[in-house]
Design a protein around this motif. Structure first.
Motif, mmCIF file in Angstrom:
data_model
loop_
_atom_site.group_PDB
_atom_site.id
_atom_site.type_symbol
_atom_site.label_atom_id
_atom_site.label_comp_id
_atom_site.label_asym_id
_atom_site.label_seq_id
_atom_site.Cartn_x
_atom_site.Cartn_y
_atom_site.Cartn_z
ATOM 1 N N MET A 1 11.723 24.771 -31.716
ATOM 2 C CA MET A 1 11.464 25.218 -30.348
ATOM 3 C C MET A 1 11.211 24.022 -29.434
ATOM 4 N N TYR A 2 10.416 23.053 -29.926
ATOM 5 C CA TYR A 2 10.152 21.849 -29.133
ATOM 6 C C TYR A 2 11.440 21.080 -28.843
ATOM 7 N N ILE A 3 12.335 21.038 -29.816
ATOM 8 C CA ILE A 3 13.614 20.349 -29.602
ATOM 9 C C ILE A 3 14.395 21.035 -28.481
ATOM 10 N N LEU A 4 14.418 22.385 -28.495
ATOM 11 C CA LEU A 4 15.133 23.121 -27.455
ATOM 12 C C LEU A 4 14.518 22.870 -26.083
ATOM 13 N N LEU A 5 13.207 22.818 -26.013
ATOM 14 C CA LEU A 5 12.552 22.591 -24.728
ATOM 15 C C LEU A 5 12.789 21.164 -24.224
ATOM 16 N N LEU A 6 12.812 20.202 -25.142
ATOM 17 C CA LEU A 6 13.140 18.836 -24.756
ATOM 18 C C LEU A 6 14.574 18.760 -24.236
ATOM 19 N N PHE A 7 15.483 19.478 -24.908
ATOM 20 C CA PHE A 7 16.884 19.563 -24.508
ATOM 21 C C PHE A 7 16.994 20.098 -23.078
ATOM 22 N N ILE A 8 16.271 21.185 -22.786
ATOM 23 C CA ILE A 8 16.311 21.789 -21.446
ATOM 24 C C ILE A 8 15.679 20.854 -20.418
ATOM 25 N N ALA A 9 14.553 20.202 -20.798
ATOM 26 C CA ALA A 9 13.868 19.308 -19.873
ATOM 27 C C ALA A 9 14.742 18.115 -19.493
ATOM 28 N N ARG B 1 18.842 30.437 -15.390
ATOM 29 C CA ARG B 1 17.401 30.565 -15.200
ATOM 30 C C ARG B 1 16.658 30.174 -16.466
ATOM 31 N N TYR B 2 15.604 29.380 -16.272
ATOM 32 C CA TYR B 2 14.805 28.938 -17.416
ATOM 33 C C TYR B 2 14.180 30.122 -18.148
ATOM 34 N N ILE B 3 13.705 31.104 -17.383
ATOM 35 C CA ILE B 3 12.971 32.200 -18.017
ATOM 36 C C ILE B 3 13.846 32.955 -19.010
ATOM 37 N N GLN B 4 15.162 33.086 -18.704
ATOM 38 C CA GLN B 4 16.060 33.768 -19.638
ATOM 39 C C GLN B 4 16.256 32.950 -20.901
ATOM 40 N N ALA B 5 16.345 31.639 -20.748
ATOM 41 C CA ALA B 5 16.448 30.784 -21.930
ATOM 42 C C ALA B 5 15.175 30.867 -22.764
ATOM 43 N N PHE B 6 14.014 30.912 -22.093
ATOM 44 C CA PHE B 6 12.745 31.007 -22.808
ATOM 45 C C PHE B 6 12.663 32.326 -23.577
ATOM 46 N N LYS C 1 7.891 22.658 -21.440
ATOM 47 C CA LYS C 1 9.089 22.081 -20.830
ATOM 48 C C LYS C 1 8.700 21.153 -19.680
ATOM 49 N N TYR C 2 7.694 21.540 -18.892
ATOM 50 C CA TYR C 2 7.224 20.726 -17.768
ATOM 51 C C TYR C 2 6.643 19.399 -18.273
ATOM 52 N N ASN C 3 5.892 19.454 -19.384
ATOM 53 C CA ASN C 3 5.315 18.228 -19.952
ATOM 54 C C ASN C 3 6.402 17.272 -20.435
ATOM 55 N N PHE C 4 7.454 17.841 -21.053
ATOM 56 C CA PHE C 4 8.587 17.013 -21.485
ATOM 57 C C PHE C 4 9.246 16.344 -20.274
ATOM 58 N N THR C 5 9.403 17.108 -19.181
ATOM 59 C CA THR C 5 10.029 16.567 -17.977
ATOM 60 C C THR C 5 9.228 15.386 -17.436
ATOM 61 N N LYS C 6 7.899 15.534 -17.388
ATOM 62 C CA LYS C 6 7.049 14.445 -16.894
ATOM 63 C C LYS C 6 7.130 13.229 -17.813
#
Length: 935
Positions: A295-303, A317-322, A343-348
C-alpha cells in the motif's frame, strides 16, 4: 482604461477564470447589490425563469426572493427537495442560484459587459490580454460542440474531461435541433436492448413524453428513482441520465458511425487512446490482495507521478484510487483519510525533503528513484502469497472438506454448525468474493451437489480443484487444517461472538456511543473531524461503521440521516427527533467539546483495533407461501382448519408467531391498526394511543427480523375491509422479498408509539417477515363485497365443498346422523345426498352443507356408536335447511308435503316419523347400503 477607485459610483469588476464559478459570481453579485448598481427591471429579469435560462443557461431563476415567514433552508430547495440556491443571502433579500457549470463564468461575464457602462467601467479577466472569447476558446470553456458555417453539417468536439452529462446532453440537443436523426435511429434509441448493447445503459437512451402525465413522474423508474433528465429534447423525449465515466467512448463510437452527411467529424479533445476502448482495466484487477508495505508503494507511486499514476487506475480522482487500494488491503483497516495523509507526507518528502518514519521511510528510501515504468512493473508483481492468510484455493478446499466430511470437520475445529465454521474462515480470507456466511454457504452447497451428483460447476477453476481433491483422504489435508488452526489463534472468532451471534465484546461501540459521536459532529463538526484526523463527515462515518457493535447504523446514509436530525434539533427545538437521539441530545446539549475527551479517547482506541467481528443481521427463512393470502369457500369447508394445520406444521420447523383477529360489521380502522382510547389511571381517565393487532404485528416483525409473524384475519369480508385497512391498504403491494413496495407517512401518535418500541422509522411499511392470511365466505349472509383494487393485492385459494371432508374428526370414527329415530347414515353421506338434491333446484354452492358445518364435538358416543346430538340435528341442520335454504323455494324439495312450519317439522321428527320425502329417504338408504358394501 484608467480606473478611479475612489469613485464609488463606478465598479471595476475582475474575473479570475481559475476560480470556482461560485467565487466569481457570488462576490460580484454582492458587490453590485452593495453599490445599488442593478435597476429594478434588471432585478425582475433575474427573478424570471425564462430570462435566466436564455441569459445564463440556468434551469432555475438566477435570483429567488426570500420569504421571511419560511425557513431559509426550505427556500433553498426545489420541488423535490434538492438544494438549488446558496444559503448565504444576497442583500438580505435574495438567494442566488448555484446551478452553474464550466460555461457559467463566460455567460456571466458577457452579461456584465452588456450592463450600462456608467455602472461598470470594465470587466477585466485575470489572464493575459486575450479577449474573453479567445481566452475561453483556448481554455475549452466554450460549449463543446461548434457548428460550422454550413448549418447542415455538424462538427462535434468531445471533451473527455467533462462530466458525461455535459458531453451527451448538449450533443443530443444539437442533433434534435437540426433534425439530424432519422426516424429509424430514434426508434432504436427508444429501445432498451439497443441502448444496452450500444451504450451499456440499463434503460432506453430516449423515453417518449406522454403529454397527459406529469413530467416528473415520467422521469422515474418503477422504484421511483429519477432515471431521466428533466429537460426535454425537442419537447418530445427525455434523455437517460444513467451514464458513467467509461461510457463516453461508447457514445463517441455511436456518433462516428452516423451518416457522414450529418456529421463531418467527431473530434475528441484528448489523445486517441481514450476513445479506443470503453473500459481500461485497473492495474490492480488481477491482484487478490495487497499488504501494508505494498500500500505504501502505491501511495508513493501516486505521490510522485500524480495524474500520470492515476491513469493506471483509469481515474482522475485520488479518492477513487484510495477506495481501490483499501478494498485490496488484507492486513489492516485503512480509512481514506489515512491514505490521503500518507500520500501527502510522501509528496512533502519528495518536494521538501521532509523526514518520514517507520515503514513509510523504508519504502521511500527503497523506491524514491523509480521511474513510472518501474513502478508499474513492480505493482504488477503484487500477489496473494501472504503466509499469514488463507488464499482462494485454500478456502475452496476447506469448503470442499465441509461438504464432504461435515461432522468430522466441525469436530476437528470444535464448531457446532456450518455458520460457526464460516465465521472461522472469514477473518482469514484473502479475497473479496467470500465475505459473508451466505456466500460461503452457497459455495459449500454447490460443492456438495458436485460430490453427490456431479453437475457442472460455474467456475472451471473450482471444478479442476474438485477433480484433484475428490479421491484424497482426510490425512492429505492435515497441513491445511493445521494452518487454519494456527490462524484461528491469531483472530479467535469466539472472543467476539457466541453461537447465537450475540456480541460479547463490550469494547465495541454501543448505540448510545454512536449517537454521542453524531451529536459531536452536529455541534462541533470541525473540532471532531480534526480530533479523528478526518477531512469530511463521511470519513468519520466510515470509522464508526468499521467499529460498530450495533446493526441499526450499518450504512453511511443512516448515519447521515441521524446526524442531520440532531443538527436540525440543535437549531430548531420544535423539529422532530427520535427518542434515543433526543435523550443523548438533552444529556449533552450544554457540555463543551472538552467534556467529551475521555469518550473520544475510547473511540480512538477502538479505531486502532483490527479484525473485530461485526455480527450480521440474521433474517427469518421465508415461509414459501404468499405474504397476502385469502382462503375462501363455502361456510364449513375447513378454511380455518387448513390455516391452523399449516401454522402448526410451520411452527415445527421454523420460528413463527401468529395472531388471530375476526372482522365483523362495525369493526374499525382504529381497532385494527390503532387509535387513541380512554385509559383508567387511578381515579381519573387519561387518553393514550393503543395499538391494534396490525400495528403490534408490524412492531414484532421489525424488532425480530429472525422470526416470521403471521396475522390471521377470520371472516375478512364481514367488515368493510378497505375501510378497516385504511391507508395501510397501500402497504399490501409487496416487493419480491415480501416487504412493502411503498411506505406511508406515520401520524404523530404512531411515531411516538414506534419510538417507545425502539423503532426509529419515519415511514410505516410491512417487513418481509410479516404475513397476512385471511379466510372469506364468498356468498354468505351479512358479508361485504371486496373491490377489485383490494382483491388485486391478495393471493386467493379456493377450498372446494368436499375438499377437506376426510379431515373431519378422527379417521377411525364413523360419525352417524339419525335422519329418523330409527334410521341413520354417515354424516358425509347424509350431507352429500342433501346437497345433490339441492343442486338440482339451483341452490348455489355456498349454501350447501360443508363438512365442518357441524363439529366433531356435536357428536356423542353411546354403545360404541358415535351419533349427532338430537338438539344439534334439529336446531342447526333442520332449521338451516327449512328456514334458510328453502326460504324462497318449495319445502317439499326435501320434506314431506304435509309439513308446513318448522314446529310441525320438529314435532314430526321427535315422534319418530319420517320428515324427508320419498326421494331423499331412497337416496339415503341407497348410499348407506353402498357404504356398507364397500366396508
Amino acid at each position: 482604461m484608467a480606473i478611479n477607485n475612489d469613485n464609488n459610483d463606478i465598479i471595476n469588476i475582475t474575473i479570475d477564470f481559475n476560480q470556482k464559478t461560485k467565487d466569481v459570481i457570488f462576490s460580484n453579485i454582492e458587490k453590485l447589490f452593495r453599490h445599488n448598481k442593478l435597476t429594478e427591471n434588471e432585478i425582475n429579469n433575474l427573478l424570471d425563469k425564462s430570462y435566466s435560462k436564455n441569459t445564463f443557461d440556468l434551469n432555475f431563476t438566477f435570483l429567488k426572493e426570500i420569504d421571511s415567514n419560511i425557513n431559509i433552508s426550505l427556500q433553498r430547495q426545489d420541488n423535490i427537495g434538492n438544494n438549488r440556491y446558496y444559503s448565504q443571502p444576497v442583500n438580505n433579500k435574495y438567494l442566488l442560484c448555484h446551478e452553474w457549470f464550466a460555461k457559467g463564468k463566460k455567460l456571466f461575464a458577457e452579461w456584465l459587459q452588456n450592463l450600462d457602462p456608467s455602472v461598470i467601467v470594465d470587466v477585466i479577466q485575470l489572464t493575459n490580454d486575450q479577449p474573453i472569447n479567445e481566452y475561453l476558446q483556448t481554455n475549452n470553456f466554450l460549449n463543446p460542440q461548434d457548428i460550422e458555417e454550413n448549418n447542415d453539417i455538424l462538427n462535434i468536439k468531445i471533451d473527455f474531461n467533462q462530466k458525461t452529462k455535459n458531453v451527451v446532453l448538449p450533443i443530443m440537443e444539437k442533433l434534435f435541433e437540426q433534425n439530424k436523426l432519422s426516424e429509424d435511429e430514434i426508434n432504436n434509441l427508444l429501445n432498451e436492448n439497443y441502448s444496452k448493447n450500444t451504450f451499456n445503459l440499463n434503460f432506453a437512451l430516449l423515453k417518449k413524453i406522454d403529454p397527459n402525465i406529469d413530467i416528473n413522474t415520467q422521469r422515474k423508474d418503477s422504484y421511483n428513482y429519477n432515471r431521466y433528465y428533466g429537460k426535454p429534447l425537442n419537447n418530445r423525449y427525455l434523455l437517460c441520465k444513467e451514464w458513467f465515466v467509461n461510457d463516453k467512448p461508447l457514445f463517441t463510437k455511436w456518433l462516428q458511425n452516423l451518416d457522414p452527411s450529418i456529421i463531418v467529424n467527431v473530434i475528441p479533445l484528448v489523445n486517441d487512446e481514450d476513445t479506443k476502448t470503453s473500459k481500461n482495466p485497473y492495474i490492480l484487477d488481477e491482484i487478490e490482495n495487497i499488504t501494508l508495505e505494498q500500500m505504501y508503494i502505491l501511495l508513493l507511486f501516486i505521490a510522485k507521478f500524480g495524474e500520470d499514476a492515476l491513469t493506471s487506475f483509469t481515474t482522475k480522482r485520488y479518492i477513487q484510487a484510495f477506495d481501490l487500494i483499501t478494498n485490496k488491503i488484507t492486513e489492516i483497516q485503512i480509512q481514506a483519510s489515512s491514505l490521503y495523509t500518507t500520500k501527502y507526507n510522501f509528496t512533502k518528502a519528495l518536494t521538501e525533503n521532509t523526514p518520514l518514519t517507520g515503514t513509510a521511510e523504508n519504502i521511500y528510501n527503497q523506491y524514491k528513484d523509480y521511474d513510472i515504468q518501474q513502478f508499474k512493473e513492480l505493482i504488477l508483481t503484487f500477489n496473494d502469497d501472504n503466509p499469514n492468510l488463507l488464499n482462494k484455493e485454500e478456502v475452496i478446499t476447506l469448503l470442499f472438506l465441509l461438504a464432504r466430511l461435515k461432522n468430522h470437520m466441525l469436530e476437528v475445529f470444535n464448531c457446532t454448525n456450518d455458520t460457526a465454521f464460516y465465521n472461522l474462515i472469514i477473518p482469514h480470507r484473502s479475497f473479496q468474493k467470500y465475505s459473508t456466511t451466505a456466500t460461503l454457504a452457497s459455495m459449500k452447497s454447490d460443492l456438495q451437489n458436485y460430490i453427490n451428483d456431479k453437475p457442472s460447476l460455474s467456475s472451471p477453476n473450482i471444478k479442476l480443484l474438485c477433480d484433484q481433491l475428490i479421491n484424497k483422504n482426510m490425512n492429505d489435508f492435515t497441513p491445511l487444517i493445521d494452518k487454519l488452526k494456527s490462524l484461528q489463534k491469531k483472530v479467535n472468532i469466539n472472543d467476539y461472538t457466541t453461537e447465537d451471534n450475540t456480541t460479547q465484546d463490550t469494547t465495541l461501540l454501543n448505540k448510545d456511543e454512536v449517537l454521542t459521536l453524531l451529536f459531536l459532529v452536529a455541534k462541533f463538526k470541525e473540532q471532531t473531524l480534526r480530533e479523528f484526523n478526518c477531512r469530511v463527515k463521511q470519513d468519520l462515518y466510515r470509522l464508526i461503521v468499521s467499529i460498530k457493535a450495533i446493526t441499526i447504523y450499518d450504512s453511511l446514509t443512516a448515519l447521515n440521516t441521524s446526524e442531520g436530525e440532531i443538527a436540525r434539533h440543535l437549531h430548531d427545538k420544535d423539529s422532530y427527533i427520535p427518542k434515543d437521539s433526543k435523550r443523548i441530545l438533552y444529556e449533552n446539549e450544554h457540555k463543551e467539546f472538552e467534556d467529551f475527551q475521555e469518550f473520544i479517547n475510547r473511540v480512538k482506541f477502538l479505531q486502532n483495533k483490527d479484525d473485530l467481528h461485526i455480527p450480521e443481521i440474521t433474517k427469518a427463512q421465508p415461509l414459501n407461501k404468499p405474504h397476502n393470502r385469502i382462503i375462501y369457500g363455502a361456510p364449513g369447508t375447513g378454511k380455518s382448519y387448513l390455516l391452523n394445520n399449516e401454522i402448526k406444521k410451520l411452527k415445527e420447523i421454523q420460528d413463527l408467531e401468529y395472531t388471530r383477529v375476526t372482522f365483523y360489521d362495525g369493526y374499525t380502522h382504529g381497532q385494527f391498526v390503532g387509535s387513541y382510547k380512554p385509559i383508567p389511571k387511578g381515579d381519573s381517565i387519561t387518553y393514550a394511543y393503543v395499538a391494534g393487532p396490525l400495528m403490534k404485528s408490524i412492531v414484532n416483525a421489525v424488532n425480530n427480523p429472525d422470526k416470521n409473524y403471521c396475522l390471521i384475519i377470520e371472516e375478512i369480508n364481514r367488515a368493510r375491509a378497505d375501510k378497516v385497512f385504511g391507508n395501510t391498504f397501500q402497504l399490501l403491494d409487496r416487493k419480491e422479498d415480501g416487504s412493502s413496495e411503498y411506505s406511508i407517512d406515520l401520524s404523530d401518535e404512531q411515531q411516538e408509539f414506534l419510538n417507545k418500541c425502539d423503532i426509529d422509522e419515519e415511514k410505516l411499511y410491512f417487513p418481509e417477515n410479516l404475513y397476512i392470511w385471511a379466510t372469506m365466505n364468498s356468498a354468505d349472509q351479512g358479508v361485504y363485497v371486496l373491490d377489485s383494487a383490494f382483491k388485486r393485492r391478495w393471493s386467493f385459494e379456493h377450498i372446494g365443498l368436499n375438499e377437506n371432508q376426510e379431515n373431519f374428526g378422527e379417521s377411525t370414527i364413523n360419525y352417524q346422523v339419525n335422519y329418523t329415530q330409527e334410521k341413520s347414515t354417515n354424516w358425509n353421506h347424509f350431507r352429500t345426498t342433501i346437497n345433490n338434491i339441492l343442486m338440482n333446484v339451483n341452490v348455489i354452492e355456498d349454501k350447501l352443507l360443508a363438512p365442518f358445518f357441524i363439529k366433531p364435538s356435536d357428536f356423542i358416543t353411546e354403545n360404541n356408536i358415535t351419533v349427532l346430538k338430537e338438539n344439534v340435528f334439529i336446531s342447526k341442520i333442520l332449521m338451516y335447511l327449512f328456514d334458510d335454504i328453502l326460504k324462497h323455494k318449495s319445502k317439499d324439495t326435501l320434506f314431506i308435503s304435509e309439513i308446513k312450519t318448522f314446529s310441525q317439522l320438529k314435532e314430526t321428527y321427535k315422534k319418530g316419523k319420517e320428515i324427508f320425502n320419498h326421494e331423499i329417504i331412497s337416496e339415503l338408504e341407497t348410499t348407506q347400503q353402498e357404504a356398507n358394501n364397500e366396508q
